[in-house]
Design a protein around this motif. Structure first.
Motif, mmCIF file in Angstrom:
data_model
loop_
_atom_site.group_PDB
_atom_site.id
_atom_site.type_symbol
_atom_site.label_atom_id
_atom_site.label_comp_id
_atom_site.label_asym_id
_atom_site.label_seq_id
_atom_site.Cartn_x
_atom_site.Cartn_y
_atom_site.Cartn_z
ATOM 1 N N UNK A 131 5.211 -7.264 -4.285
ATOM 2 C CA UNK A 131 4.773 -5.981 -3.758
ATOM 3 C C UNK A 131 4.235 -5.052 -4.852
ATOM 4 N N UNK A 132 3.844 -5.618 -5.978
ATOM 5 C CA UNK A 132 3.240 -4.796 -7.027
ATOM 6 C C UNK A 132 1.993 -4.107 -6.483
ATOM 7 N N UNK B 227 0.794 -1.226 0.000
ATOM 8 C CA UNK B 227 0.000 0.000 0.000
ATOM 9 C C UNK B 227 0.825 1.273 0.000
ATOM 10 N N UNK B 228 1.909 1.305 0.780
ATOM 11 C CA UNK B 228 2.625 2.562 0.988
ATOM 12 C C UNK B 228 4.047 2.457 0.454
ATOM 13 N N UNK B 229 4.657 3.612 0.270
ATOM 14 C CA UNK B 229 6.008 3.652 -0.284
ATOM 15 C C UNK B 229 7.083 3.897 0.763
ATOM 16 N N UNK B 230 6.689 4.259 1.974
ATOM 17 C CA UNK B 230 7.678 4.332 3.043
ATOM 18 C C UNK B 230 7.994 2.910 3.520
ATOM 19 N N UNK B 231 9.177 2.662 4.066
ATOM 20 C CA UNK B 231 9.506 1.321 4.557
ATOM 21 C C UNK B 231 8.556 0.878 5.668
ATOM 22 N N UNK C 226 14.907 0.486 -2.714
ATOM 23 C CA UNK C 226 14.366 0.171 -4.041
ATOM 24 C C UNK C 226 13.468 -1.059 -3.964
ATOM 25 N N UNK C 227 12.327 -0.904 -3.318
ATOM 26 C CA UNK C 227 11.406 -2.015 -3.179
ATOM 27 C C UNK C 227 10.866 -2.416 -4.552
#
Length: 255
Positions: free
Chosen positions: A234-235, A88-92, A227-228
Motif C-alpha cells: 500500500x505504498x 490512494x486514501x488514508x481513511x479505511x 496503522x496501514x
C-alpha cells in the motif's frame, strides 16, 4: 462517525435497498450515506466493464475522503478497486468479500460462497484464492441472476438465495454461507426479515459485515490505531514521485 457506502453502479436503483438493510445494524452515532456512480457502463458483470468502473470507484474514494467521511465501503463483492483505493486514501477502505470471508470463523468452521451468476462465480473463486482463504471454502456457487433483474423481484431472488445456500451446505458440509453479492444479499435480508421460512441457516451478509468492519477501522483510526503499512503493498505514489502523484490526483478529481 460517517461512512460512505458506494454502490459502484451507474444508477440509483439499488441505493434505498442497501440503506434499508444497513441502518438497523449501525451502532449509535454512525451515519451511512449511500452513493452511486454517474458512469457508463451501468454494471460490471463483465471484466472489461469492471475495469472501466474501477476508475469511477477510485474517484469516489478520493471524493469521500475530501468530504470528510471516516471510512469508505466499496459495495460490490468483486471488491473492485480495493487495493487501488487503499493506496490512494488514508481513511479505511473496506471490500465486502474480503471483510466477509475473513470473518467466517465466528459463524462456522467451513463455509461456502453463493454469488449472483456464473460469470461472477469464477471471479469470486479467484478472489477467495488471492485472499488465501481456499482451505476452508468448500464451494463457490451462484443463483443465476444478473443485477439489473434482481430489483424487479427481490422476494424471488431471496428464495433462490436461500434454496441455493441450503443445497450447497448439504452437498459440501459447509456450515455457513457468504451470500457474495451485495444486491442478492440485500434482497435476502429484506425478505427474510418478513418471512420466517427463509431463516434458520447461517448466512453472512457482506453489506452488514463490511459496514461493521468500517465502523471498527474508523474507530481505530480516530484513536491513532489504524496503522496501514505504507512501505510495500500500500505504498503511496507520493513517496516515490510527488510530481506523478499530483498528476494522478488531478486526474482523479477532475470533473
Amino acid at each position: 462517525m460517517r461512512i460512505c457506502f458506494l454502490n459502484p453502479f451507474g444508477t440509483p436503483a439499488y441505493d434505498q435497498l442497501i440503506y434499508d438493510v444497513l441502518t438497523p445494524s449501525l451502532q449509535s452515532g454512525t451515519e451511512v450515506e449511500v452513493r452511486h456512480l454517474d458512469i457508463v457502463p451501468e454494471n460490471m458483470d463483465y471484466f472489461a466493464a469492471k475495469h472501466l468502473v474501477e476508475v469511477g470507484i477510485m474517484k469516489a474514494a478520493v471524493q469521500a475522503e475530501k468530504d470528510g467521511f471516516d471510512a469508505f465501503v466499496i459495495g460490490c463483492c468483486y471488491d473492485p478497486g480495493l487495493t487501488q483505493c487503499r493506496e490512494l486514501v488514508n481513511i479505511p477502505v473496506v471490500g465486502p468479500l474480503e471483510a466477509s470471508i475473513m470473518n467466517t470463523r465466528p459463524f462456522g468452521h467451513r463455509y461456502a460462497v453463493v454469488t449472483d451468476h456464473h460469470k461472477a462465480a469464477t471471479e469470486i473463486a479467484d478472489r477467495v484464492r488471492i485472499y488465501g482463504q481456499e482451505q476452508n471454502c468448500k464451494a463457490v456457487s451462484h443463483v443465476g441472476w444478473f443485477i439489473y433483474d434482481m430489483i424487479k423481484d427481490p422476494a424471488v431472488v431471496a428464495k433462490d438465495a436461500y434454496d441455493t445456500s441450503l443445497r450447497i451446505m448439504k452437498e459440501t458440509g459447509a456450515e455457513t454461507v457468504v451470500i457474495a453479492c451485495t444486491i442478492v444479499s440485500a434482497c435476502y435480508e429484506i425478505t427474510a426479515a418478513k418471512d420466517e421460512s427463509l431463516r434458520g441457516i447461517s448466512v453472512i451478509d457482506p453489506n452488514i459485515i463490511a459496514v461493521k468492519q468500517a465502523e471498527m477501522l474508523a474507530s481505530l483510526n480516530a484513536v491513532g490505531q489504524y496503522r496501514i503499512a505504507r512501505t510495500g503493498y500500500y505504498q503511496q505514489l507520493a513517496t516515490h514521485s510527488p510530481e506523478q502523484a499530483e498528476e494522478l490526483y488531478a486526474l482523479l478529481t477532475e470533473k
